[in-house]
Write a protein that holds these residues in place. Structure first.
Motif, mmCIF file in Angstrom:
data_model
loop_
_atom_site.group_PDB
_atom_site.id
_atom_site.type_symbol
_atom_site.label_atom_id
_atom_site.label_comp_id
_atom_site.label_asym_id
_atom_site.label_seq_id
_atom_site.Cartn_x
_atom_site.Cartn_y
_atom_site.Cartn_z
ATOM 1 N N PRO A 1 -4.445 4.226 -25.555
ATOM 2 C CA PRO A 1 -3.223 5.045 -25.523
ATOM 3 C C PRO A 1 -2.387 4.761 -24.270
ATOM 4 N N GLY A 2 -1.085 4.899 -24.391
ATOM 5 C CA GLY A 2 -0.177 4.609 -23.292
ATOM 6 C C GLY A 2 0.718 3.436 -23.647
ATOM 7 N N THR A 3 1.597 3.080 -22.735
ATOM 8 C CA THR A 3 2.598 2.046 -22.998
ATOM 9 C C THR A 3 2.194 0.673 -22.482
ATOM 10 N N GLY A 4 0.968 0.535 -21.949
ATOM 11 C CA GLY A 4 0.570 -0.745 -21.368
ATOM 12 C C GLY A 4 0.206 -1.811 -22.375
ATOM 13 N N GLY A 5 -0.198 -1.406 -23.598
ATOM 14 C CA GLY A 5 -0.513 -2.378 -24.626
ATOM 15 C C GLY A 5 -1.901 -2.985 -24.547
ATOM 16 N N ASP A 6 -2.800 -2.439 -23.733
ATOM 17 C CA ASP A 6 -4.160 -2.969 -23.633
ATOM 18 C C ASP A 6 -4.990 -2.571 -24.847
ATOM 19 N N GLU A 7 -6.049 -3.340 -25.105
ATOM 20 C CA GLU A 7 -6.973 -3.055 -26.184
ATOM 21 C C GLU A 7 -8.407 -3.218 -25.707
ATOM 22 N N ASP A 8 -9.302 -2.450 -26.326
ATOM 23 C CA ASP A 8 -10.736 -2.667 -26.156
ATOM 24 C C ASP A 8 -11.145 -3.701 -27.194
ATOM 25 N N SER A 9 -11.651 -4.833 -26.732
ATOM 26 C CA SER A 9 -11.905 -5.953 -27.635
ATOM 27 C C SER A 9 -13.129 -5.773 -28.523
ATOM 28 N N ASN A 10 -14.047 -4.911 -28.126
ATOM 29 C CA ASN A 10 -15.271 -4.734 -28.923
ATOM 30 C C ASN A 10 -15.708 -3.273 -28.877
ATOM 31 N N PRO A 11 -14.936 -2.372 -29.514
ATOM 32 C CA PRO A 11 -15.203 -0.933 -29.387
ATOM 33 C C PRO A 11 -16.273 -0.457 -30.362
ATOM 34 N N HIS A 12 -16.732 0.780 -30.148
ATOM 35 C CA HIS A 12 -17.607 1.446 -31.108
ATOM 36 C C HIS A 12 -17.314 2.942 -31.071
ATOM 37 N N ILE A 13 -17.826 3.672 -32.050
ATOM 38 C CA ILE A 13 -17.665 5.120 -32.059
ATOM 39 C C ILE A 13 -18.499 5.715 -30.931
ATOM 40 N N ALA A 14 -17.926 6.654 -30.191
ATOM 41 C CA ALA A 14 -18.603 7.225 -29.018
ATOM 42 C C ALA A 14 -19.915 7.888 -29.406
ATOM 43 N N LEU A 15 -20.905 7.681 -28.573
ATOM 44 C CA LEU A 15 -22.200 8.306 -28.773
ATOM 45 C C LEU A 15 -22.161 9.747 -28.293
ATOM 46 N N CYS A 16 -22.923 10.620 -28.916
ATOM 47 C CA CYS A 16 -23.051 12.009 -28.466
ATOM 48 C C CYS A 16 -24.193 12.083 -27.462
ATOM 49 N N TRP B 1 -15.450 5.229 -28.306
ATOM 50 C CA TRP B 1 -14.242 6.044 -28.380
ATOM 51 C C TRP B 1 -14.404 7.116 -29.446
ATOM 52 N N LYS B 2 -14.079 8.341 -29.080
ATOM 53 C CA LYS B 2 -14.169 9.441 -30.034
ATOM 54 C C LYS B 2 -13.244 9.215 -31.223
ATOM 55 N N ARG B 3 -12.085 8.603 -30.991
ATOM 56 C CA ARG B 3 -11.080 8.442 -32.037
ATOM 57 C C ARG B 3 -11.093 7.066 -32.697
ATOM 58 N N TYR B 4 -12.111 6.292 -32.449
ATOM 59 C CA TYR B 4 -12.183 4.979 -33.091
ATOM 60 C C TYR B 4 -12.579 5.138 -34.556
ATOM 61 N N ASP B 5 -11.941 4.367 -35.436
ATOM 62 C CA ASP B 5 -12.154 4.521 -36.884
ATOM 63 C C ASP B 5 -13.210 3.584 -37.453
ATOM 64 N N ALA B 6 -13.922 2.850 -36.600
ATOM 65 C CA ALA B 6 -14.996 1.952 -37.037
ATOM 66 C C ALA B 6 -14.503 0.875 -38.001
ATOM 67 N N SER B 7 -13.264 0.464 -37.831
ATOM 68 C CA SER B 7 -12.676 -0.533 -38.726
ATOM 69 C C SER B 7 -13.072 -1.957 -38.377
ATOM 70 N N GLY B 8 -13.656 -2.136 -37.188
ATOM 71 C CA GLY B 8 -13.965 -3.477 -36.725
ATOM 72 C C GLY B 8 -12.838 -4.123 -35.946
ATOM 73 N N ARG B 9 -11.674 -3.485 -35.942
ATOM 74 C CA ARG B 9 -10.536 -4.008 -35.184
ATOM 75 C C ARG B 9 -10.601 -3.528 -33.730
ATOM 76 N N PRO B 10 -9.902 -4.206 -32.811
ATOM 77 C CA PRO B 10 -9.814 -3.712 -31.428
ATOM 78 C C PRO B 10 -9.207 -2.318 -31.388
ATOM 79 N N PHE B 11 -9.590 -1.547 -30.371
ATOM 80 C CA PHE B 11 -9.076 -0.191 -30.201
ATOM 81 C C PHE B 11 -7.897 -0.237 -29.236
ATOM 82 N N ALA B 12 -6.748 0.256 -29.678
ATOM 83 C CA ALA B 12 -5.550 0.268 -28.834
ATOM 84 C C ALA B 12 -5.655 1.399 -27.815
#
Length: 306
Positions: free
Chosen positions: A256-271, A243-254
């Protein structure tokens, strides 16, 4: 007992010969060497036949009502040389029967308004492989059908969306595709149990989910200009995406939208860079096309005509 074994052996032999005869009956039809147009080749084809379309520009509206394969010419460097152009007035290929294959083609200016597209899929178990979709209303429109595969293709500068799902489209798979410079990469409406894996999104919105559940979105890279994704329903499965907007905090990535889903194991998007099957940008007359007008018709954004 031996009698029944003999009967079974004879039946299997007849079935095997039938299968061999069917396979041998399949033909490769060549455009324009044997047929002036792709439509003429389609009309003359039977189930299992292949149509090879040589390098050039073709402006045709095709409906496939037989289980056939259509493929274009590829240069030694891996660039696609066969262009199908809808002139912004009609869908280019409509798949009405299952198990058709389309590969190694450039689609441009397909369709005038929704739901028209470069490829409109009305049937199941089709495969679209190693194609380019540009400047169409939709690149591919999957209409209330299932088990289609869109693989290893590039989408850019399409006007509404690159791929649209509609009305209970299920179990389709989009994999190893690239989506660039358009409003929406994948627009999924009222569709379930589809998979999107190993794709790259750099559109305004990567994936837009509306009333869609139980879809799996794994191993994609989102480097989008606007929202990486938007999911207003929830109940979808997001895992190990970049994800371009992931902050690399180690937490799931929320998501966007009202569905409430999360990415359970995200990383910063590769170029990642644009795929090499995109044309180099220089079209040569008369080497590539016989007239300047044909070259201009085939050109995409930023291309040069020499």
């Amino acid at each position: 007992m031996n009698y029944y074994k003999l009967i079974a052996f004879i039946v299997l032999g007849v079935l095997s010969l039938t299968a061999v005869n069917y396979q041998c009956s399949a033909e490769v039809r060549i455009v324009p060497d044997e047929y002036a147009t792709i439509e003429e080749a389609v009309i003359d084809s039977g189930d299992g036949d292949e149509i090879f379309v040589k390098a050039g520009l073709y402006q045709e509206e095709l409906e496939l009502n037989k289980q056939i394969t259509i493929y274009g010419e590829v240069s030694k460097e891996g660039q696609l040389l066969t262009i199908l152009d809808g002139r912004n007035t009609f869908p280019i290929i409509t798949l009405n029967v299952p198990k058709c294959n389309v590969r190694d083609l450039i689609f441009q200016r397909g369709g005038e308004a929704s739901p028209q597209a470069a490829i409109f899929i009305n049937s199941s178990a089709n495969r679209v492989d190693h194609c380019i979709f540009r400047t169409s209303f939709h690149g591919v429109y999957i209409n209330s059908t299932e088990s289609n595969l869109i693989d290893d293709s590039v989408f850019y500068h399409n006007r509404e969306s690159d791929i649209a799902f509609n009305h209970h489209s299920r179990r389709n798979h989009i994999r190893m595709c690239e989506f660039h410079s358009g409003p929406i990469g994948v627009d999924m409406d009222d569709s379930q149990i589809n998979r999107l894996t190993d794709n790259i999104f750099s559109t305004d919105i990567g994936i837009l989910m509306t009333d869609s559940k139980q879809n799996r979105i794994y191993f994609n890279e989102f480097v989008c200009n606007g929202d990486d994704a938007n999911d207003d329903t929830g109940g979808n499965y997001w895992k190990e995406n970049g994800w371009k907007r992931y902050d690399a905090s180690g937490r799931p990535f929320a998501i966007p939208g009202t569905g409430g889903d999360e990415d359970s194991n995200p990383h910063i998007a590769l170029c990642l860079e644009f795929r090499t099957i995109v044309p180099s940008g220089t079209i040569i007359v008369p080497d590539d096309f016989s007239t300047i007008q044909k070259a201009v018709n085939s050109a995409g954004f930023g291309d040069r005509v020499y």
